[in-house]
Design a protein around this motif. Sequence first.
Motif: not given
Length: 64
Positions: A31-33, A45-47, A52-53, A55-62
């Motif tokens: 989903m992230w890709s 950067s990877d960090a 951001r990833f 934050h992406f997962l938190i948004s999906l949960k919300e």
Amino acid sequence: MNLFTLALILQAGNVLAAMLYSDDSTAQKNMWSNFKKEHSKEFSSDAEEQERFGHFLISLKEID
């Protein structure tokens, strides 16, 4: 469109939204890709990408 049809469409949307988040890490990465590709996202950067990833997962949960 009658009221019944509209209600069915809205209910279908609720069901689809409930399916966005997954605990499966492979599904999350896919989903992230897809999100990055669809929105032309690149990170410095990877960090930053990991942050951001998260934050992406938190948004999906919300959304669910």
